[in-house]
Motif scaffolding. Structure first.
Motif, PDB file in Angstrom:
ATOM      1  N   PHE A 294      44.007  42.293  38.656  1.00 56.98           N
ATOM      2  CA  PHE A 294      43.665  41.178  37.788  1.00 56.98           C
ATOM      3  C   PHE A 294      44.942  40.481  37.304  1.00 56.98           C
ATOM      4  CE2 PHE A 294      39.725  43.602  37.328  1.00 56.98           C
ATOM      5  CZ  PHE A 294      38.772  42.594  37.353  1.00 56.98           C
ATOM      6  N   GLU A 298      43.084  36.353  33.627  1.00 50.94           N
ATOM      7  CA  GLU A 298      41.756  36.891  33.923  1.00 50.94           C
ATOM      8  C   GLU A 298      41.415  38.033  32.964  1.00 50.94           C
ATOM      9  OE1 GLU A 298      41.543  36.102  38.750  1.00 50.94           O
ATOM     10  OE2 GLU A 298      42.502  37.928  37.978  1.00 50.94           O
ATOM     11  N   ILE A 302      38.320  38.097  30.256  1.00 53.85           N
ATOM     12  CA  ILE A 302      37.342  39.196  30.206  1.00 53.85           C
ATOM     13  C   ILE A 302      37.187  39.721  28.788  1.00 53.85           C
ATOM     14  CG2 ILE A 302      37.002  41.621  30.840  1.00 53.85           C
ATOM     15  CD1 ILE A 302      38.050  40.942  33.619  1.00 53.85           C
ATOM     16  N   THR A 336      37.576  45.045  41.920  1.00 52.77           N
ATOM     17  CA  THR A 336      37.868  43.894  41.062  1.00 52.77           C
ATOM     18  C   THR A 336      36.654  42.965  40.952  1.00 52.77           C
ATOM     19  OG1 THR A 336      40.194  43.989  41.692  1.00 52.77           O
ATOM     20  CG2 THR A 336      39.422  41.942  40.697  1.00 52.77           C
ATOM     21  N   LYS A 337      35.986  42.728  42.098  1.00 55.33           N
ATOM     22  CA  LYS A 337      34.799  41.863  42.086  1.00 55.33           C
ATOM     23  C   LYS A 337      33.682  42.477  41.242  1.00 55.33           C
ATOM     24  CE  LYS A 337      35.560  39.826  46.671  1.00 55.33           C
ATOM     25  NZ  LYS A 337      35.059  39.752  48.069  1.00 55.33           N
ATOM     26  N   SER A 340      34.599  42.224  37.509  1.00 57.64           N
ATOM     27  CA  SER A 340      34.497  40.838  37.044  1.00 57.64           C
ATOM     28  C   SER A 340      33.058  40.427  36.804  1.00 57.64           C
ATOM     29  CB  SER A 340      35.132  39.886  38.065  1.00 57.64           C
ATOM     30  OG  SER A 340      36.499  40.142  38.217  1.00 57.64           O
ATOM     31  N   GLN A 396      26.511  38.621  34.397  1.00 56.61           N
ATOM     32  CA  GLN A 396      27.693  37.829  34.687  1.00 56.61           C
ATOM     33  C   GLN A 396      27.725  36.655  33.733  1.00 56.61           C
ATOM     34  OE1 GLN A 396      27.991  36.398  38.682  1.00 56.61           O
ATOM     35  NE2 GLN A 396      30.155  35.968  38.496  1.00 56.61           N
TER      36      GLN A 396
END
Length: 559
Positions: A294, A298, A302, A336-337, A340, A396
């Motif tokens: 990240f 970012e 978050i 990471t995806k 996120s 999300q």
């Protein structure tokens, strides 16, 4: 600079070079130190003691939570607008004097419009302001009778006492400790204007030693714009703090690229980042996310959008989830995806061990990895220790949605990056454009824009309904029930009741009114807010044919 917060909590014992100043009672009582002082250990840790007084006392359970909240609001309005106390003073007193508020509510019928009734009561019955004031400082009701000043009712009648109270607040002494000081060392509050402040300054100049890291933490927080009251409000008397680690955490955030504005936003939305665990989670959590790939902006996004994941439980869950994905062999970019997209759920769900999940599914770790990679939500279905309803969670967050919602709340009068704004973001549900649409609905119905702002800030749940539902209830109010739109000003929660309850109760009321068994103009709250048992007693059983009519109404709806 020693800093103003808790000056008496961090000083080491006075050296023998200045014994006469401390022994002289005309300077300042030795007991004064003992109220807030604590012993420093050899390690850089300081334990601070606070009162356990809570505004949510179990003694205040005889009235409903809604009535208590309305009572607090009315008391605040009385102290701030009628008696001209400052906003912080009025707010603290109203929210931290539960026994006094309960006694106030006992003077009225809490089953009727509490706000209106209590406001009217206070208009003709001025209160002894010392009672809620002293209770809000941590004193119990049983202690008040001997402490109430004779022949005085208003705080403004004792200018000297109130001035010295504010001097102590300004030095960072928690309000919950000031009550004990008032009880045991009353002379502190009798010093003439400016005297107490001079004595405290002189006391500081005695050459007392203080933990340097504690000073640096205070200086850093002050540089970021935090006041003494904010800092003191998040330091617990039951915890020892490693000031070295807290300062190093702040320094770490500085070095990895956070500017002052970003640091202030982070600490403001979640003070746990600085104080909970003495900053340890900063290293662990930020380090792990950066290691995953990240970027700093970012990580910042978050944590700003999901400040709750900095709490101890959520941070542990998130770290555990990352460890789970690493252990089953998932690639860093895929981890990471997943983080996120599902950071909120990862913080909420404690996970089983990968070995346990593989055993239950009878698959190898690479097989489990592929399952989760194909559908990341399977992680929560298969590995979570608790049942999670995915469809009820935000999986999300779109940053633009957050910005639109914030923009709406700014127009409503909330202050950017304030604690009030943080709470409001959680209370209001829906996108910014949807909230604005619902707001406009009330304005178009005939209410002044400023009146609607006032209504929404006091009853935010009104906007948590669709535009169609709000319009339907307004139309029902005006055209079927015959009440003016202004009725919502005193009882906005009308819009929160389901249409079936509204229809049942007002149809029953209209039926009684036609037979002369009910008053012609009862308020909305009288009819809607009472419990089912109370409504049946006063609006059904009051007429011989009432029970039959009530059953008929309910059957017609169910059929």
């Amino acid at each position: 600079m020693i800093g103003q917060l808790n000056r008496f909590v961090v000083f080491c014992p006075v050296s023998n070079e200045n014994p006469n100043i401390v022994q002289n009672p005309s300077f300042i009582s030795v007991k004064f130190r003992s109220f807030c002082s604590t012993r420093l250990t050899q390690q850089p840790q300081i334990s601070l003691t606070e009162s356990n007084h809570s505004p949510n006392s179990v003694l205040a359970t005889r009235v409903s939570r809604l009535a208590r909240t309305e009572g607090q609001d009315v008391l605040f309005d009385y102290l701030h607008n009628t008696r001209s106390l400052t906003f912080p003073d009025a707010e603290h007193i109203s929210k931290n004097s539960p026994h006094f508020v309960e006694n106030l509510l006992s003077k009225i019928n809490t089953n009727k419009d509490v706000t209106r009734s209590l406001t009217r009561y206070l208009r003709y019955n001025p209160i002894n302001e010392f009672e809620p004031f002293l209770e809000s400082l941590g004193l119990s009701p049983s202690e008040l009778s001997s402490l109430l000043p004779q022949h005085l009712m208003f705080l403004s009648d004792d200018h000297v006492m109130f001035e010295n109270f504010h001097v102590l607040c300004g030095y960072g002494i928690p309000r919950s400790k000031i009550g004990r000081m008032y009880k045991e060392e009353r002379e502190i509050f009798g010093y003439d204007y400016g005297v107490l402040a001079l004595k405290l300054q002189a006391y500081e100049k005695l050459g007392l030693s203080v933990d340097s890291k504690f000073v640096k933490v205070l200086e850093k927080l002050k540089e970021l714009g935090f006041k003494n009251d904010w800092i003191g409000g998040y330091i617990s008397g039951k915890v020892s703090y490693n000031w070295n680690r807290i300062f190093d955490s702040m320094d770490f955030l500085d070095k990895v690229g956070y500017n002052d504005e970003q640091l202030r936003s982070l600490f403001e939305t979640n003070p746990a980042l600085a104080f909970e665990g003495s900053g340890r989670k900063v290293y662990v959590l930020f380090g792990r996310l950066l290691k995953l790939g990240f970027k700093m902006n970012e990580v910042y996004s978050i944590f700003m959008q999901n400040p709750q994941i900095l709490s101890g439980k959520c941070a542990n869950n998130l770290l555990q989830a990352v460890g789970f994905l690493v252990e089953i062999g998932m690639r860093m970019e895929d981890i990471t995806k997943t983080v996120s997209a599902h950071v909120e759920l990862l913080g909420l769900c404690p996970l089983k061990a990968p070995k346990t999940v593989c055993s239950e599914l009878k698959v190898e770790r690479d097989g489990l990895c592929q399952i989760i990679k194909d559908d990341p939500l399977k992680l929560f279905h298969l590995a979570s220790k608790t049942k999670v309803k995915i469809n009820q969670r935000v999986v999300q967050q779109d940053p633009s949605t957050h910005l639109e919602k914030t923009a709406f709340l700014l127009r409503l009068g909330y202050v950017e990056n304030s604690e009030e704004m943080t709470k409001a973001l959680k209370k209001f549900r829906g996108r910014g454009d949807q909230l604005q649409e619902r707001f406009d609905c009330l304005v178009e119905a005939g209410l002044d824009c400023n009146v609607v702002r006032h209504i929404i800030k006091h009853a935010p749940m009104v906007l948590n309904q669709s535009k169609d539902v709000i319009e339907k209830k307004i139309e029902y109010l005006k055209n079927f029930l015959g009440y003016p739109i202004e009725s919502l000003v005193t009882f906005p929660t009308y819009l929160c009741y389901d249409i079936e309850r509204i229809n049942h109760r007002f149809t029953m009321y209209a039926w009684l009114r036609e037979r002369g068994a009910a008053k012609p103009t009862l308020t909305l709250s009288t009819i809607l807010a009472s419990s089912d048992a109370r409504f049946i007693k006063y609006f059904v059983d009051i007429h011989p044919e009432g029970p039959a009519m009530w059953e008929s109404l309910k059957k017609s709806t169910s059929s």
